[in-house]
Design a protein around this motif. Structure first.
Motif, short mmCIF file in Angstrom:
data_model
loop_
_atom_site.label_atom_id
_atom_site.label_comp_id
_atom_site.label_asym_id
_atom_site.label_seq_id
_atom_site.Cartn_x
_atom_site.Cartn_y
_atom_site.Cartn_z
N THR A 1 -1.33 -11.99 -10.88
CA THR A 1 -1.99 -10.68 -10.86
C THR A 1 -2.56 -10.39 -9.48
OG1 THR A 1 -2.61 -11.04 -13.15
CG2 THR A 1 -3.68 -9.22 -12.03
N VAL A 2 -3.27 -11.37 -8.91
CA VAL A 2 -3.92 -11.14 -7.62
C VAL A 2 -2.89 -10.95 -6.52
CG1 VAL A 2 -5.35 -12.20 -5.83
CG2 VAL A 2 -6.06 -12.30 -8.22
N PHE A 3 -1.93 -11.87 -6.43
CA PHE A 3 -1.05 -11.82 -5.26
C PHE A 3 0.07 -10.78 -5.37
CE2 PHE A 3 -3.05 -16.00 -4.72
CZ PHE A 3 -3.65 -15.74 -3.50
N ARG A 4 0.21 -10.19 -6.55
CA ARG A 4 1.11 -9.05 -6.64
C ARG A 4 0.35 -7.74 -6.60
NH1 ARG A 4 5.04 -9.18 -11.41
NH2 ARG A 4 3.07 -9.47 -12.49
N GLY A 5 -0.98 -7.80 -6.79
CA GLY A 5 -1.74 -6.57 -6.91
C GLY A 5 -2.56 -6.20 -5.69
N VAL A 6 -2.77 -7.15 -4.80
CA VAL A 6 -3.62 -6.91 -3.63
C VAL A 6 -2.71 -6.62 -2.44
CG1 VAL A 6 -5.22 -8.06 -2.06
CG2 VAL A 6 -5.49 -8.32 -4.52
N PRO A 7 -3.08 -5.69 -1.56
CA PRO A 7 -2.21 -5.37 -0.42
C PRO A 7 -1.83 -6.62 0.39
CG PRO A 7 -3.98 -3.79 -0.54
CD PRO A 7 -4.26 -4.82 -1.60
N GLU A 8 -0.56 -6.66 0.79
CA GLU A 8 -0.04 -7.80 1.53
C GLU A 8 -0.85 -8.02 2.82
OE1 GLU A 8 1.67 -5.12 0.65
OE2 GLU A 8 3.08 -5.82 -0.89
N LEU A 9 -1.24 -6.90 3.43
CA LEU A 9 -1.96 -6.98 4.70
C LEU A 9 -3.27 -7.74 4.52
CD1 LEU A 9 -1.42 -5.92 7.49
CD2 LEU A 9 -2.63 -3.82 6.90
N LEU A 10 -3.93 -7.48 3.40
CA LEU A 10 -5.21 -8.13 3.11
C LEU A 10 -5.00 -9.64 2.94
CD1 LEU A 10 -7.99 -6.92 2.80
CD2 LEU A 10 -7.59 -6.66 0.36
N ILE A 11 -3.89 -10.02 2.33
CA ILE A 11 -3.61 -11.44 2.11
C ILE A 11 -3.30 -12.11 3.45
CG2 ILE A 11 -1.99 -13.06 1.03
CD1 ILE A 11 -1.87 -10.78 -1.23
N ILE A 12 -2.61 -11.39 4.33
CA ILE A 12 -2.34 -11.94 5.66
C ILE A 12 -3.65 -12.15 6.42
CG2 ILE A 12 -1.29 -11.43 7.91
CD1 ILE A 12 1.02 -10.10 6.30
N TYR A 13 -4.56 -11.19 6.32
CA TYR A 13 -5.88 -11.36 6.95
C TYR A 13 -6.59 -12.58 6.38
CZ TYR A 13 -5.46 -6.59 8.81
OH TYR A 13 -5.05 -5.46 9.46
N LEU A 14 -6.53 -12.70 5.05
CA LEU A 14 -7.22 -13.82 4.40
C LEU A 14 -6.71 -15.15 4.95
CD1 LEU A 14 -9.00 -15.00 2.01
CD2 LEU A 14 -6.88 -15.05 0.70
N ALA B 1 -10.22 -7.23 -2.70
CA ALA B 1 -9.22 -7.52 -3.73
C ALA B 1 -9.66 -6.95 -5.07
CB ALA B 1 -9.00 -9.03 -3.83
N LEU B 2 -10.95 -7.09 -5.36
CA LEU B 2 -11.48 -6.59 -6.63
C LEU B 2 -11.25 -5.08 -6.74
CD1 LEU B 2 -12.99 -7.50 -9.16
CD2 LEU B 2 -15.11 -6.79 -8.04
N ILE B 3 -11.50 -4.38 -5.64
CA ILE B 3 -11.31 -2.92 -5.66
C ILE B 3 -9.86 -2.59 -6.01
CG2 ILE B 3 -11.24 -0.84 -4.21
CD1 ILE B 3 -13.69 -1.89 -2.77
N TYR B 4 -8.92 -3.26 -5.33
CA TYR B 4 -7.51 -2.96 -5.58
C TYR B 4 -7.10 -3.34 -7.01
CZ TYR B 4 -6.63 -1.67 -0.76
OH TYR B 4 -6.63 -1.04 0.44
#
Lengths: 241, 234, 258
Positions: free
Chosen positions: A63-76, B200-203
């Motif tokens: 859920t998280v890694f398909r639902g959160v923008p890819e860019l945000l995950i790269i930053y993380l 992440a929570l917001i999205y």
């Protein structure tokens, strides 16, 4: 400078630079796909397991890694990984800043995302195995590991090929976002070339065209692989062999 | 856990939420309209039009959104025709560029989804409509479009969620939506994990709301598949 | 050796939730016995067969294969086998033929047949291939050894599945409605292979609807009804004057077989 000189392979041309960056894009994507295969297999196994906590972990991951923008995950991964590395360095007695190499950070981030999609692909492929074939394996006395290796894995791989093709295409495009870490892959290279020549339109078109070549070539590869893997399934070869 | 930091981060991020929502809704709206046009061209049976639609879908689905966005943002200004046209004050705006490229890109994906929906319309139902004298736009509006949309809805929901994620790319052309603000917070505070969790929570909440809304829509469009319930008819 | 007990089932019970499917089944099969298990659908006959090789876990009772008891643990939360390794070992001694063939679709027919001997019994591959080719010739599909299951007719697939089971040199063969999924014109070729096996002295337990097989090939007929054995005996008695009223009614639906 003429178009030919701008895109030339030698001298002041940007051709070789762009081609090298294309190779980097392929390398990042391939590494990411491999990381994602390991993560995806583990997450799929968790989601298919009988254990409630494991299934929950699997569910949260996808859920998280398909639902959160890819860019945000790269930053993380890039920033988070670097501060983690710096903290480890400090603990070991090194006081400076330690950055996570951008290739590693990018491949890891895209790999983690790809893992979430691959987990769903593997799960679907597992469900596509006819139950009776698993029962036949049990009935013949195959221990669990042997069943996994001889019956489940080959069939999952076969059923997963089209889905993995889609994930590859997705990761190929996600890899463009790794440019934010400064890794000179195709996207970053197009930026550099267009910025230093002021020929934005030209170099983004050329970059885009190179991506199109990559996606359509890989589409072809996966189609061929799918046809090969499914030779045993189609009835059309009756008597033809 | 540093709740003070988490809540102040949350507040900062939520201030950027309207920008994300504007990017999202405008690009879904324009992208959807463009997708209808491309789909119509694709299934028109006219070779030139369907060829163009095919090429459009190939290009926008086959290359990364980021390069398309940079092409619009940096590439267009290079041309005098555009620079000195009445459109320039518009196209100079990062927000306009972001919406434009998001809409162009999603149109490619959505057109392919709509086409899949149209292919799922049973030929018999079209024949039946023709037999009562329907044709042309009436046939499309009354029979083909409603059935096709119902079939396309699950894939379209997925595409909409993907679009929500794609709005994050607008930060790279200086539109300060949620992900852009999150990145700025990370580089100011170096507290990557906390900022990530808030963003992440917001999205995830947005995705959840979108999927609920789509489920509701799907439910209300599938009355014909549910058992007949007299008295429930509105 | 004739007269030796190959399979023994004592008071076998199985419930799904509160629904009791098997209410205490006991049965013995001596070496060379061919036992047909008959019954209406829902009588529990397939579940009975699947409990013997633990594809379903019995809720109670005992199963002995060739003198070895399958060890079970019966706890409050249900039953489970005491040792997976023992279950795998017992299963390798029981051949199972399924209604739906269940050949492994990613392997050729020959690969299907040698899979068990090579990987479960860990025997030399060359030897297994030689035996497999003999078995395939015996069931009449030697020419199909390099074909994939999807390329074969149902009857050919079922014969391949029988060869796959035989390759394990089982002590008992279990058949779970082996001809029910076949087109009528393909039933005969499978029944001929089963009859040949019976004549060679293979111990067989056959869940079937083929009355002619039950009457002419098997030496014992067991009729199940509502999770119990209603009646059993030699086919001459069962199909003759000694039939129970329920069995008489049951075979009435099929006409009188020859």
């Amino acid at each position: 400078m003429t178009l030919f000189e701008l895109l030339g392979l030698g001298g002041k041309g940007w051709g070789a630079f762009l081609l090298l960056a294309t190779a980097t894009t392929l390398a990042v994507t391939a590494t990411a796909l491999a990381i994602g295969a390991v993560a995806g297999a583990a997450i799929a196994a968790a989601k298919l397991s009988g254990s409630v906590p494991l299934r929950l972990i699997g569910h949260v991951y996808t859920t998280v890694f398909r639902g959160v923008p890819e860019l945000l995950i790269i930053y993380l991964i890039y920033f988070g990984g670097s501060s983690g590395l710096t903290a480890v360095g400090r603990w070991l007695g090194y006081d400076g800043f330690l950055g996570l190499p951008s290739f590693a950070a990018g491949a890891l981030a895209v790999g983690i995302i790809s893992g979430a999609y691959q987990a769903e692909v593997f799960r679907g492929a597992f469900h596509a195995i006819p139950r009776g074939e698993l029962e036949a394996a049990m009935a013949i006395g195959m221990p669990r590991r042997l069943r996994f290796r001889r019956i489940i894995v080959p069939q999952v791989l076969r059923f997963a090929i089209p889905g993995l093709g889609n994930v590859w295409q997705l990761s190929l495009k996600d890899s463009a976002l790794v440019s934010v870490t400064g890794l000179v892959e195709l996207m970053r290279a197009s930026q550099i070339a267009s910025g230093s020549t002021r020929q934005y339109f030209l170099f983004y078109i050329v970059g885009g065209a190179l991506y199109l070549i990559l996606t359509s070539l890989s589409d072809r590869v996966f189609n061929t692989a799918e046809r090969r893997a499914n030779r045993s399934m189609s009835a059309s070869t009756i008597g033809g062999a | 856990m540093d709740f003070a930091f988490l809540s102040s981060t949350m507040v900062t991020l939520i201030r950027a939420l309207p920008t994300t929502l504007v990017l999202f809704s405008l690009s879904i709206l324009f992208g959807g309209m463009l997708a209808l046009l491309i789909t119509a061209m694709r299934v028109s049976g006219i070779r030139l039009l369907s060829g163009f639609a095919r090429a459009y879908i190939f290009v926008f689905r086959g290359s990364p959104l980021l390069i398309q966005m940079f092409l619009v943002f940096y590439g267009l200004g290079q041309f005098g025709v555009i620079r000195y046209s009445f459109l320039w004050p518009f196209l100079r705006e990062p927000m306009v560029c972001a919406v434009l490229s998001l809409a162009l890109c999603t149109a490619g994906y959505t057109a392919e989804i709509f086409r899949g929906g149209i292919r799922a319309v049973p030929a018999k139902e079209i024949e039946a409509a023709r037999s009562v004298g329907m044709s042309g736009f009436l046939l499309v509006r009354r029979i083909i479009a409603p059935i096709a949309f119902r079939h396309a809805l699950p894939a379209y929901s997925t595409e909409i969620v993907l679009m929500m994620k794609s709005t994050a790319l607008a930060s790279l052309v200086t539109v300060w939506e949620v992900t852009g603000v999150a990145q700025r917070l990370i580089s100011q505070t170096y507290r990557t994990m906390e900022v990530f969790l808030c963003a992440a929570l917001i999205y995830l909440v947005l995705n959840f709301l979108i999927l609920q809304a789509m489920n509701l829509l799907e439910y209300s469009l599938s009355r014909h598949r549910r058992p007949f319930a007299p008295g429930l008819r509105a | 050796m004739p007269g030796e007990t190959r399979l023994s089932v004592r008071n076998l019970r199985k419930s799904f939730g509160t629904h009791e499917v098997l209410k205490g089944i006991s049965m013995d099969a001596q070496d060379g016995d061919v036992i047909s298990v008959l019954g209406a659908s829902g009588s529990g006959k397939s579940t009975f067969l699947r409990c013997i090789n633990l594809l379903e876990t019995p809720s109670g009772g005992e199963v002995w294969v060739d003198g070895e008891q399958i060890r079970m643990l019966h706890g409050r939360s249900g039953s489970r086998p005491a040792s997976r390794a023992q279950v795998d070992h017992i299963r390798s001694e029981l051949g199972m033929v399924f209604q739906g063939f269940n050949l492994w679709s990613h392997m050729t027919i020959l690969q299907n047949v040698i899979e068990g001997p090579v990987h479960v019994l860990k025997r030399p591959k060359a030897e297994c291939i030689a035996e497999a080719e003999e078995l395939l010739a015996k069931v009449g599909i030697a020419d199909k050894r390099h074909a994939y299951p999807a390329h074969l007719s149902g009857g050919q697939q079922q014969r391949a599945a029988i060869a796959r089971s035989l390759a394990m040199k089982p002590k008992v063969m279990l058949f779970d409605e082996p001809t029910s999924a076949l087109d009528p014109e393909l039933v005969g070729e499978v029944l001929r292979v089963m009859r040949a096996l019976a004549e060679e002295g293979m111990t067989m337990l056959v869940v079937t609807h083929e009355m002619s097989f039950a009457r002419n090939v098997s030496n014992r007929v067991v009729f199940m009804r509502d999770g119990i054995i209603d009646s059993s005996g030699a086919p001459e008695d069962m199909f003759g004057a000694g039939a129970s009223p329920a069995f008489r009614q049951f075979i009435g639906h099929f006409g009188n077989p020859q």
